[in-house]
Design a protein around this motif. Structure first.
Motif, PDB file in Angstrom:
ATOM      1  N   LEU A   1       4.076  13.950  -7.615  1.00 30.66           N
ATOM      2  CA  LEU A   1       3.713  12.795  -8.440  1.00 30.66           C
ATOM      3  C   LEU A   1       4.836  12.472  -9.405  1.00 30.66           C
ATOM      4  O   LEU A   1       4.608  11.983 -10.503  1.00 30.66           O
ATOM      5  N   ASN A   2       6.054  12.733  -9.011  1.00 30.66           N
ATOM      6  CA  ASN A   2       7.211  12.436  -9.855  1.00 30.66           C
ATOM      7  C   ASN A   2       7.620  10.966  -9.759  1.00 30.66           C
ATOM      8  O   ASN A   2       6.851  10.137  -9.301  1.00 30.66           O
ATOM      9  N   GLY A   3       8.855  10.716 -10.177  1.00 30.55           N
ATOM     10  CA  GLY A   3       9.323   9.340 -10.333  1.00 30.55           C
ATOM     11  C   GLY A   3       9.151   8.449  -9.112  1.00 30.55           C
ATOM     12  O   GLY A   3       8.722   7.299  -9.246  1.00 30.55           O
ATOM     13  N   LEU A   4       9.458   8.958  -7.907  1.00 29.76           N
ATOM     14  CA  LEU A   4       9.416   8.067  -6.736  1.00 29.76           C
ATOM     15  C   LEU A   4       7.997   7.602  -6.438  1.00 29.76           C
ATOM     16  O   LEU A   4       7.766   6.426  -6.139  1.00 29.76           O
ATOM     17  N   THR A   5       7.048   8.532  -6.501  1.00 25.85           N
ATOM     18  CA  THR A   5       5.660   8.138  -6.225  1.00 25.85           C
ATOM     19  C   THR A   5       5.177   7.157  -7.291  1.00 25.85           C
ATOM     20  O   THR A   5       4.512   6.156  -6.986  1.00 25.85           O
ATOM     21  N   ARG A   6       5.557   7.395  -8.539  1.00 29.61           N
ATOM     22  CA  ARG A   6       5.134   6.485  -9.608  1.00 29.61           C
ATOM     23  C   ARG A   6       5.800   5.117  -9.475  1.00 29.61           C
ATOM     24  O   ARG A   6       5.203   4.078  -9.757  1.00 29.61           O
ATOM     25  N   MET A   7       7.046   5.143  -9.012  1.00 31.02           N
ATOM     26  CA  MET A   7       7.746   3.880  -8.753  1.00 31.02           C
ATOM     27  C   MET A   7       7.004   3.113  -7.641  1.00 31.02           C
ATOM     28  O   MET A   7       6.838   1.892  -7.705  1.00 31.02           O
TER      29      MET A   7
ATOM     30  N   VAL B   1       4.301   2.022   1.909  1.00 28.62           N
ATOM     31  CA  VAL B   1       5.316   2.851   1.251  1.00 28.62           C
ATOM     32  C   VAL B   1       4.976   4.314   1.497  1.00 28.62           C
ATOM     33  O   VAL B   1       3.943   4.818   1.036  1.00 28.62           O
ATOM     34  N   ASP B   2       5.840   5.013   2.238  1.00 26.27           N
ATOM     35  CA  ASP B   2       5.646   6.446   2.502  1.00 26.27           C
ATOM     36  C   ASP B   2       6.251   7.230   1.339  1.00 26.27           C
ATOM     37  O   ASP B   2       7.457   7.181   1.111  1.00 26.27           O
TER      38      ASP B   2
ATOM     39  N   GLY C   1      -0.099  -7.539  15.327  1.00 22.87           N
ATOM     40  CA  GLY C   1       0.767  -8.681  15.037  1.00 22.87           C
ATOM     41  C   GLY C   1       0.870  -9.013  13.557  1.00 22.87           C
ATOM     42  O   GLY C   1       1.114 -10.159  13.191  1.00 22.87           O
ATOM     43  N   ILE C   2       0.688  -7.995  12.703  1.00 23.66           N
ATOM     44  CA  ILE C   2       0.810  -8.209  11.246  1.00 23.66           C
ATOM     45  C   ILE C   2       2.250  -7.910  10.832  1.00 23.66           C
ATOM     46  O   ILE C   2       2.706  -6.774  10.995  1.00 23.66           O
ATOM     47  N   PRO C   3       2.999  -8.905  10.342  1.00 23.27           N
ATOM     48  CA  PRO C   3       4.393  -8.643   9.944  1.00 23.27           C
ATOM     49  C   PRO C   3       4.435  -7.576   8.845  1.00 23.27           C
ATOM     50  O   PRO C   3       3.859  -7.755   7.770  1.00 23.27           O
ATOM     51  N   THR C   4       5.104  -6.477   9.126  1.00 28.67           N
ATOM     52  CA  THR C   4       4.998  -5.288   8.266  1.00 28.67           C
ATOM     53  C   THR C   4       6.365  -4.701   7.959  1.00 28.67           C
ATOM     54  O   THR C   4       7.254  -4.672   8.805  1.00 28.67           O
ATOM     55  N   LEU C   5       6.493  -4.224   6.715  1.00 32.61           N
ATOM     56  CA  LEU C   5       7.676  -3.473   6.289  1.00 32.61           C
ATOM     57  C   LEU C   5       7.227  -2.068   5.903  1.00 32.61           C
ATOM     58  O   LEU C   5       6.260  -1.907   5.157  1.00 32.61           O
ATOM     59  N   VAL C   6       7.923  -1.058   6.415  1.00 30.59           N
ATOM     60  CA  VAL C   6       7.690   0.312   5.955  1.00 30.59           C
ATOM     61  C   VAL C   6       8.843   0.679   5.027  1.00 30.59           C
ATOM     62  O   VAL C   6      10.012   0.579   5.401  1.00 30.59           O
TER      63      VAL C   6
ATOM     64  N   VAL D   1       0.855  -1.196   0.000  1.00 25.57           N
ATOM     65  CA  VAL D   1       0.000   0.000   0.000  1.00 25.57           C
ATOM     66  C   VAL D   1       0.886   1.239   0.000  1.00 25.57           C
ATOM     67  O   VAL D   1       1.718   1.419   0.896  1.00 25.57           O
ATOM     68  N   SER D   2       0.717   2.084  -1.016  1.00 28.39           N
ATOM     69  CA  SER D   2       1.423   3.368  -1.051  1.00 28.39           C
ATOM     70  C   SER D   2       0.581   4.414  -0.357  1.00 28.39           C
ATOM     71  O   SER D   2      -0.640   4.469  -0.546  1.00 28.39           O
ATOM     72  N   ILE D   3       1.234   5.273   0.415  1.00 25.52           N
ATOM     73  CA  ILE D   3       0.533   6.398   1.042  1.00 25.52           C
ATOM     74  C   ILE D   3       1.047   7.660   0.346  1.00 25.52           C
ATOM     75  O   ILE D   3       2.223   8.010   0.466  1.00 25.52           O
ATOM     76  N   SER D   4       0.168   8.299  -0.415  1.00 21.11           N
ATOM     77  CA  SER D   4       0.586   9.369  -1.326  1.00 21.11           C
ATOM     78  C   SER D   4      -0.278  10.603  -1.162  1.00 21.11           C
ATOM     79  O   SER D   4      -1.389  10.548  -0.621  1.00 21.11           O
ATOM     80  N   SER D   5       0.210  11.704  -1.689  1.00 24.13           N
ATOM     81  CA  SER D   5      -0.602  12.904  -1.886  1.00 24.13           C
ATOM     82  C   SER D   5       0.152  13.807  -2.840  1.00 24.13           C
ATOM     83  O   SER D   5       1.368  13.707  -2.969  1.00 24.13           O
ATOM     84  N   LEU D   6      -0.605  14.655  -3.507  1.00 21.01           N
ATOM     85  CA  LEU D   6       0.026  15.628  -4.392  1.00 21.01           C
ATOM     86  C   LEU D   6       0.674  16.730  -3.561  1.00 21.01           C
ATOM     87  O   LEU D   6       1.739  17.246  -3.875  1.00 21.01           O
ATOM     88  N   LYS D   7       0.010  17.061  -2.483  1.00 13.69           N
ATOM     89  CA  LYS D   7       0.442  18.170  -1.625  1.00 13.69           C
ATOM     90  C   LYS D   7       1.379  17.698  -0.522  1.00 13.69           C
ATOM     91  O   LYS D   7       1.236  16.585  -0.039  1.00 13.69           O
TER      92      LYS D   7
END
Ligand SMILES: Nc1ncnc2c1ncn2[C@@H]1O[C@H](COP(=O)(O)OP(=O)(O)OP(=O)(O)O)[C@@H](O)[C@H]1O
Ligand SMILES: [Mg+2]
Length: 289
Positions: free
Chosen positions: A150-156, A144-145, A30-35, A4-10
Motif C-alpha cells: 500500500l505504498n506510493g504506487l498503489t496510492r498513486m 491498473v495492475d 470490444g471495449i477499448p481498454t488500456l492496461v 479501475v485499480s486492481i490491488s491487494s495488500l498481499k
C-alpha cells in the motif's frame, strides 16, 4: 472512461492474473481498454505479450507526466493480433464481436516505477498517474495492475481511479489483509480521493473441494456482504501455462479455458455495472457502509 485499480495488500494473490483476465474479457467484448502496468516487476506487460519499440515505459511517463504523450507511448497487446487472426469464434470457439477493431493497449511496466513506491508520497507525486491518464480519453476502460503493497504506487493508482478491485485468496491472512486494505481505502478516500469507491473483492484461486476455502468464503461474505464480487475465480490448473505463452484466456483452447473466460466475462460485467460501460448486469449497489 472508468479507471479501475486492481490491488491487494498481499503479494501473489492474483492481481496480475485478474487484471489480465479482465483485459481478455474486455478485448472479447470490444471495449477499448488500456492496461497500466504499475508493478515494477512488469508481470502484466509480459503476460500481455507486448513488444515495445522506443516507447516510454510508465515509469518514465510518470517522471514527466506533462511531457509524456500517452497515445504515443502505449504498446498494443500481442493478444490483439491473436484475436485478429482467430477472428470470430477464437481458439476456444467463443464469439469475438469486437475482435477486428478492438483496442487493448499497455502502458508498459518497468523497474523505474519503483522510485515512487515509498510510504508517505506527497500530494504532487500522488497526482502523477492522473496527469498521465489525462490523455486516456479514447479508452472506455483503464485497468491498473498494482504492486503488492500500500505504498506510493498503489496510492498513486487509487488517486487516479474511480474504483478499486481487491483480490484475495480465501485464507485467514488474506481475509485479514483485505479488511485492512478496505480500511486503508476508506481513509485514503476521505483525504485524497472522494470519488474513489471499492468496486469489490475478487476471490481468486478458489478450490471448491477445500473445506477451508468454503469456510473462508462464507466468512468473507458475512464480513463484506455485496462487496464480495461474483463469480469467484477458481484455481485453474493451466493458468501458468497460458500466462507463460502470453495468451489470453479467451484464445486458449479447451473447456477449462472456455469456462474461465466466461467467468471473467461475468466478472467484468459486474465490475463495470456501476459505471454504465457494460450492459446492465446482475450487480447491486456496492457503496461502502
Ligand atoms: N486462479 C488461478 N489459478 C491458478 N493459478 C493462479 C490463479 N491466479 C493466479 N495464479 C498463479 O499464482 C501466481 C501469482 O499470481 P499473480 O502473479 O497474478 O499474483 P499477483 O498478486 O499479481 O502477484 P504479485 O503480488 O507478485 O504482483 C502466478 O504464478 C499465477 O499464474
Ligand atoms: Mg502482479
Amino acid at each position: 472512461m472508468q479507471v479501475v485499480s486492481i490491488s491487494s495488500l498481499k503479494g501473489g494473490v492474483g492481481k496480475t492474473s485478474v487484471t489480465t483476465g479482465l483485459a481478455s474479457a474486455a478485448l472479447a467484448a470490444g471495449i477499448p481498454t488500456l492496461v497500466v502496468d504499475l508493478d515494477p516487476h512488469a508481470d502484466a506487460s509480459t503476460a500481455l505479450g507486448v513488444s515495445p519499440d522506443d516507447q516510454l515505459d510508465i515509469g518514465r511517463m510518470l517522471k514527466s507526466p506533462r511531457r509524456a504523450h500517452l497515445a504515443d507511448n502505449v504498446v498494443p497487446s500481442g493478444w490483439v493480433e491473436h484475436a485478429r487472426l482467430n477472428g470470430r469464434g477464437g481458439a476456444n470457439g467463443r464469439k469475438q464481436p469486437g475482435a477486428a477493431t478492438s483496442v487493448l493497449d499497455v502502458a508498459v511496466g518497468s523497474a523505474y516505477t519503483g522510485i515512487y513506491d515509498r510510504p508517505g508520497l506527497g500530494r504532487r507525486d500522488l497526482r502523477r498517474l492522473s496527469a498521465v491518464l489525462a490523455g486516456a480519453g479514447n479508452y472506455e476502460l483503464v485497468l491498473v495492475d498494482c504492486p503488492p503493497s500500500l505504498n506510493g504506487l498503489t496510492r498513486m493508482a487509487w488517486s487516479a481511479s474511480d474504483k478499486v478491485a481487491l483480490v484475495a485468496e480465501p485464507g485467514l491472512f488474506s481475509v485479514a489483509g483485505t479488511e485492512r486494505t478496505m480500511r486503508a481505502i476508506q481513509l485514503f478516500r476521505q483525504e485524497f480521493a472522494p470519488k474513489l469507491s471499492p468496486a469489490g473483492i475478487v476471490a481468486n484461486r478458489v478450490r471448491s473441494s477445500s473445506a477451508e476455502h468454503t469456510f473462508r468464503l462464507a466468512e468473507m461474505e458475512s464480513m463484506f456482504g455485496q462487496l464480495l464480487l461474483s463469480p469467484h475465480i477458481p484455481e485453474q490448473a493451466n493458468w501458468q501455462q497460458i500466462q507463460g505463452a502470453a495468451h489470453s484466456i479467451h484464445h486458449w483452447p479447451g473447456d477449462s479455458a472456455k469456462n474461465a473466460a466466461g467467468l471473467f466475462d461475468a466478472l467484468l460485467q459486474n465490475l463495470l455495472n456501476q459505471g454504465g460501460v457494460a450492459p446492465a448486469g446482475t450487480v447491486r449497489d456496492r457503496s461502502l457502509r
